[in-house]
Design an enzyme around this catalytic site. Structure first.
Site, short mmCIF file in Angstrom:
data_model
loop_
_atom_site.label_atom_id
_atom_site.label_comp_id
_atom_site.label_asym_id
_atom_site.label_seq_id
_atom_site.Cartn_x
_atom_site.Cartn_y
_atom_site.Cartn_z
N CYS A 29 0.83 -1.20 0.00
CA CYS A 29 0.00 0.00 0.00
C CYS A 29 0.87 1.26 0.00
O CYS A 29 1.56 1.53 -0.98
CB CYS A 29 -0.98 -0.04 1.17
N HIS A 76 -3.68 -5.65 1.00
CA HIS A 76 -3.42 -6.05 2.39
C HIS A 76 -3.88 -7.49 2.58
O HIS A 76 -4.85 -7.93 1.97
CB HIS A 76 -4.18 -5.15 3.36
#
Length: 483
Positions: free
Chosen positions: A333, A430
């Site tokens: 991310c 994630h």
């Protein structure tokens, strides 16, 4: 309205989240339809709920303990700190803007309507709702308009049990002090207390329990010993990272810089559970270990600010040295965005820095954009052709030549980037290490034979062990009778 009990703490990190998760599993095992609820949470460790919004990761775990889908209504107000003075405000799963100090204190009374609406939805069809407070009710400077602790308890007429952490010391003073400080109206909501994280012979604390009851008039619901199962559950608060220490050297060292606004660090939990892997959290002022085989740049609530912090610590130079030694790097991310040549933020979404040079380890660039991506996804690893399940929570659009070698395939589009030599990787996903077969292949590519652990099963087993420990140490019948 469903029956409910609220667990408030004498401070942060006393174990409320895990305790509620364990009690959710206890109630489920007893055949009750139980649901978790936390009016207000402050955490950058967010999850994407099953109905598609953002909630605290702890409430996601508590829903798992209940055996029910997670919902935005289980955590209607989520604050995600992004600067020292302000947080992103999430209401019922959706971004509502930025909340700063005093402004948020003035806003809280308006949020009570959303909190109560969500509480009613969570309780619909449930036998029992287990509510978690935030911080401490003794922070009387924040009492006006409170929606997180006693303000909610009084408004919803929910009895309160106080949780004290004996491991940090001073638990008698914490509980008695809380009793002393609370206004009479708030104090009347408390039905008793329990002690958490006790090490050793619990009978040695009998006099302590009696003293607390003598000073406060509150009954004891028991003493929870230090339970090993807790270490196998995802942690929500980054304070647990600050206490991490190096253990015996393992076959693979994974180094993780502790960025100031680190987010979704439970991405690392499946790696921590691998017997041949040691995850080393590197605090500010410390160097990345030279023996690390993999460096993970984790998610962050503020990519640009944490990139500046990374440089201030000299980790950028150490990262280059790590790569020259043949080491691998994975950015997740915000960490993925840092790996590129440049990050642009023309609208000032993250702050005053509108353009910054990245680490240059991947040939990509990121443009920050107002639209936030929040979704659960099913994907396929293009590195190892294995299925992945994860979630995305990010702003920004990334492009560049290295995107031609994607990390994963999500439906009809690609995700992430991989360097030509395959040693630098980045992804917006994630939770990738929760996929057992992918994790085993990933570790094998780094020269380590992964265990045969099923991570999701290990979390379920830990919840069951936690529930057994709570059944053995607490007056569960007395607790549930409060509702």
């Amino acid at each position: 309205m469903a029956r409910a009990i609220m667990f408030q703490g004498t401070g942060s990190d006393v174990g409320k989240s895990v305790l509620v998760a364990g009690l959710c599993r206890v109630a489920r095992n007893r055949g009750l339809k139980v649901r978790p609820f936390k009016p207000q949470n402050m955490s950058n460790n967010a999850a994407v709920s099953d109905d598609g919004g953002e909630i605290g990761r702890a409430q996601w775990l508590q829903a798992l303990a209940c055996g029910v889908p997670s919902s935005v209504h289980m955590n209607p107000v989520l604050l995600k700190p992004q600067t020292d003075m302000g947080s992103q405000l999430i209401v019922q799963g959706q971004v509502r803007g930025e909340a700063r100090g005093r402004y948020y204190q003035e806003l809280k009374p308006q949020l009570m309507a959303a909190v109560m609406e969500s509480f009613a939805k969570v309780g619909d069809g449930a036998d029992l709702v287990l509510v978690e407070g935030a911080g401490s009710p003794a922070e009387i400077n924040l009492r006006a308009g409170d929606i997180a602790n006693m303000g909610f308890a009084i408004h919803a007429d929910v009895p309160v049990v106080l949780v004290g952490d004996i491991d940090r010391g001073g638990v008698i003073a914490s509980l008695v002090g809380t009793h002393t400080i609370l206004p009479q109206e708030d104090r009347a909501m408390v039905r008793g207390f329990l002690i958490n994280k006790f090490r050793g012979d619990i009978s040695l604390f009998d006099d302590g329990l009696a003293a607390i009851t003598r000073f406060t008039g509150w009954r004891s619901f028991g003493v929870v010993p230090w339970l090993k199962a807790v270490s196998r559950l995802p942690a929500e608060d980054s304070v647990v990272l600050e206490r991490a220490v190096r253990g015996d050297k393992k076959a693979l060292i994974v180094a993780v810089p502790m960025l100031p606004r680190i987010a979704n660090f439970d991405d690392l939990d499946p790696l921590k559970a691998e017997p041949a892997v040691e995850v080393v959290m590197v605090p500010p002022g410390s160097s990345l270990p030279a023996d690390a085989g993999l460096v993970v740049l984790p998610g962050t609530k503020s990519t640009i600010a944490d990139l500046l912090a990374l440089r201030e610590n000299g980790w950028d130079r150490e990262l280059v040295a790590h790569v020259k030694r043949g080491g691998h790097v994975l950015g997740i991310c915000g960490g993925f965005q840092m790996l590129g040549r440049r990050i642009s933020d023309p609208a000032g979404i993250e702050g005053n820095v509108r353009d910054i040079e990245g680490l240059g380890l991947l040939d990509i660039e990121t443009m920050m954009e107002p639209e936030k991506v929040v979704r659960n996804v099913e994907a396929v690893s293009l590195l190892h052709d294995e299925p992945l399940e994860g979630y995305e929570i990010h702003i920004g659009r990334t492009s560049g030549p290295d995107m031609a070698r994607p990390f994963a395939r999500i439906g009809d589009h690609d995700d992430g980037a991989v360097s030509p030599d395959g040693r630098i990787m980045g992804t917006y996903l994630h939770g990738v290490f929760s996929a057992d077969r992918f994790r085993h292949h990933f570790l094998r590519a780094l020269g380590v034979e992964g265990g045969q652990m099923n991570y999701r099963e290990s979390v379920e087993e830990a919840l069951d062990e936690l529930a057994e420990g709570l059944e053995a140490s607490l007056d569960i019948d007395g607790l549930f009778a409060l509702a």
